[in-house]
Design an enzyme around this catalytic site. Structure first.
Site, PDB file in Angstrom:
ATOM      1  N   CYS A  63       1.028  -1.060  -0.139  1.00  0.00           N
ATOM      2  CA  CYS A  63       0.000  -0.439   0.006  1.00  0.00           C
ATOM      3  C   CYS A  63       0.629   1.272   0.259  1.00  0.00           C
ATOM      4  CB  CYS A  63      -1.110   0.210   1.543  1.00  0.00           C
ATOM      5  SG  CYS A  63      -1.685   1.437   1.349  1.00  0.00           S
ATOM      6  N   CYS A  66      -0.372   3.482   2.456  1.00  0.00           N
ATOM      7  CA  CYS A  66       0.248   3.400   3.738  1.00  0.00           C
ATOM      8  C   CYS A  66       2.272   3.243   4.243  1.00  0.00           C
ATOM      9  CB  CYS A  66      -0.139   2.151   4.185  1.00  0.00           C
ATOM     10  SG  CYS A  66      -1.188   1.281   3.651  1.00  0.00           S
TER      11      CYS A  66
END
Length: 178
Positions: A63, A66
């Site tokens: 991600c 993230c």
């Protein structure tokens, strides 16, 4: 079919209807327990939230947002130091993938990474997108939830953390007879 309910929520709603799951926490609720593994895939003691201000960040290694959130949380860790504990919870990835990620992740000293192998913890906490970040006070209570990453993430979490670390102002009192 339930109208107006996201498809991803239907399994959780079914569990709730059967009484098998509790609803995810909202602001002011106690932080749910975490049943997690260490990065080597071994069961590890559940994190304890009481006594420390804790940032719990649900993420995955693939991600991009993230990774940007991790960068911001690392910067916040430098600002707040030991006053704040960082707990990164990887959701549904193999331990070898997470260990490879950690080899170059440059997470702050003292940050703890745990594995939510099945995603059950993420579901119990109400993680809807990556990353989802929870701020837990020293009493183990959920005080803030940030879903996703975007401009202002670091500043917003910094404001929330400062407010959580600042003792409430003493109430002004007048001496008796005034």
């Amino acid at each position: 079919m339930l109208v107006g309910v996201p498809a991803a929520a239907v399994p959780l709603l079914a569990l709730l209807a059967q009484g098998l799951a509790s609803p995810p926490p909202v602001l002011g609720d106690p932080a749910p327990a975490l049943a997690v593994d260490d990065p080597d895939g071994r069961a590890t003691p559940a994190p304890v939230f009481a006594g420390r201000l804790t940032v719990v960040d649900f993420f995955t290694t693939w991600c991009g947002p993230c990774q940007r959130a991790h960068h911001d949380l690392t910067a916040l860790s430098a600002t707040f130091g030991e006053a704040v504990t960082l707990l990164f919870v990887d959701v549904s990835e193999d331990s070898a993938v997470v260990r490879h990620f950690l080899a170059s992740a440059n997470l702050p000293k003292g940050a703890r990474v745990v594995l939510d192998r099945t995603g059950a913890n993420a579901q119990r906490w109400g993680q809807e997108r990556f990353p989802t970040t929870f701020l837990i006070d020293a009493g183990g209570i959920v005080r803030h939830i940030n879903r996703g990453w975007g401009p202002g993430y670091q500043a917003r979490l910094g404001r929330w953390l400062r407010a959580m670390l600042t003792p409430p102002a003493a109430a002004a009192t007048k001496p008796p007879g005034d």
